[in-house]
Design an enzyme around this catalytic site. Structure first.
Site, short mmCIF file in Angstrom:
data_model
loop_
_atom_site.label_atom_id
_atom_site.label_comp_id
_atom_site.label_asym_id
_atom_site.label_seq_id
_atom_site.Cartn_x
_atom_site.Cartn_y
_atom_site.Cartn_z
N GLY A 159 0.81 -1.21 0.00
CA GLY A 159 0.00 0.00 0.00
C GLY A 159 0.84 1.25 0.00
N GLY A 171 1.08 5.14 1.78
CA GLY A 171 0.67 6.03 2.85
C GLY A 171 0.99 7.46 2.47
N GLY A 172 0.81 8.37 3.40
CA GLY A 172 1.07 9.77 3.13
C GLY A 172 2.53 10.09 2.85
N MET A 173 3.42 9.27 3.40
CA MET A 173 4.85 9.53 3.26
C MET A 173 5.53 8.63 2.24
SD MET A 173 5.54 11.98 5.42
CE MET A 173 7.25 11.88 5.85
N VAL A 190 4.71 0.99 1.02
CA VAL A 190 5.06 -0.12 1.90
C VAL A 190 5.00 -1.39 1.07
CG1 VAL A 190 4.50 -1.37 4.02
CG2 VAL A 190 4.06 1.09 3.88
N LYS A 248 9.14 -0.18 4.51
CA LYS A 248 8.52 1.14 4.33
C LYS A 248 9.52 2.05 3.63
CE LYS A 248 5.85 2.44 7.76
NZ LYS A 248 5.38 2.86 9.10
N ASP A 253 0.28 10.25 13.94
CA ASP A 253 -0.62 9.68 12.94
C ASP A 253 -1.32 8.43 13.48
OD1 ASP A 253 -1.80 9.85 10.46
OD2 ASP A 253 -0.20 8.79 9.41
#
Length: 190
Positions: free
Chosen positions: A58, A60-62, A65, A81, A176
């Protein structure tokens, strides 16, 4: 204002839905283009020495992964990550690596163990324990979270946060906390 006849109202509703759908499609298309660019830079050809990328888990915001397998003696599966290029300035790089180092020193049953924080070329990454049983968001959407279960999860998360804040000499904050970031391996929450 007066009411529109039903036929005109239905046509107006259909036109509004079309406009909304078109706007959503445009936004989704923009997000897809951005994700494709990011994956081309980070995902499509991710190479991190010591790891074999198995699949994407997936975005994420940063960053992205991935499920990865350590190459060599251990061959364990890990969540790898990676940080997207737009977050890679020198200040952020040093912060990311320092935080990874600090988090790796934490030992608690509800904190995902970090195995490695590092750089591969321009790519920043963390190798962390792979929690196989999805997220709290997944369980909520499946209707699997009872009140008693929710209380237990909150207690686990609070215990992990308390430990993280009390064990490290320099205070840190997890900014978060949300259902997507609370992960499970069996019934153990991280």
């Amino acid at each position: 204002m007066g009411e529109q006849p039903k036929g005109k109202q239905a046509a107006a509703d259909a036109e509004e839905k079309t406009v909304v759908a078109s706007s959503s499609d445009l936004l989704a298309s923009h997000d897809d283009e951005e994700e494709t660019r990011d994956e081309a830079r980070v995902g499509g050809s991710v190479e991190v020495p010591g790891y074999e990328i198995v699949k994407s888990l997936g975005k994420g915001g940063m960053g992205m992964v991935y499920l990865a397998r350590e190459v060599g003696m251990l061959e364990r599966e890990v969540a790898l990550k990676t940080i997207l290029p737009k977050h890679e300035d020198e200040l952020f790089r040093s912060y990311f690596l320092r935080e990874g180092n600090r988090q790796a020193k934490l030992h608690h049953p509800n904190i995902l163990p970090i195995f490695t924080a590092g750089e591969a070329g321009e790519l920043l990454y963390l190798s962390v324990y792979y929690a196989r049983s999805g997220s709290l968001r997944d369980r909520m959407e499946a209707g699997e979270v009872t009140v008693a279960h929710a209380v237990g999860i909150v207690c686990d998360v609070l215990s992990a946060l308390h430990h993280a804040h009390s064990e490290i000499d320099i205070p840190m904050a997890h900014l978060d906390i949300k259902p997507e970031n609370i992960l499970f391996d069996g019934d153990n929450a991280f």
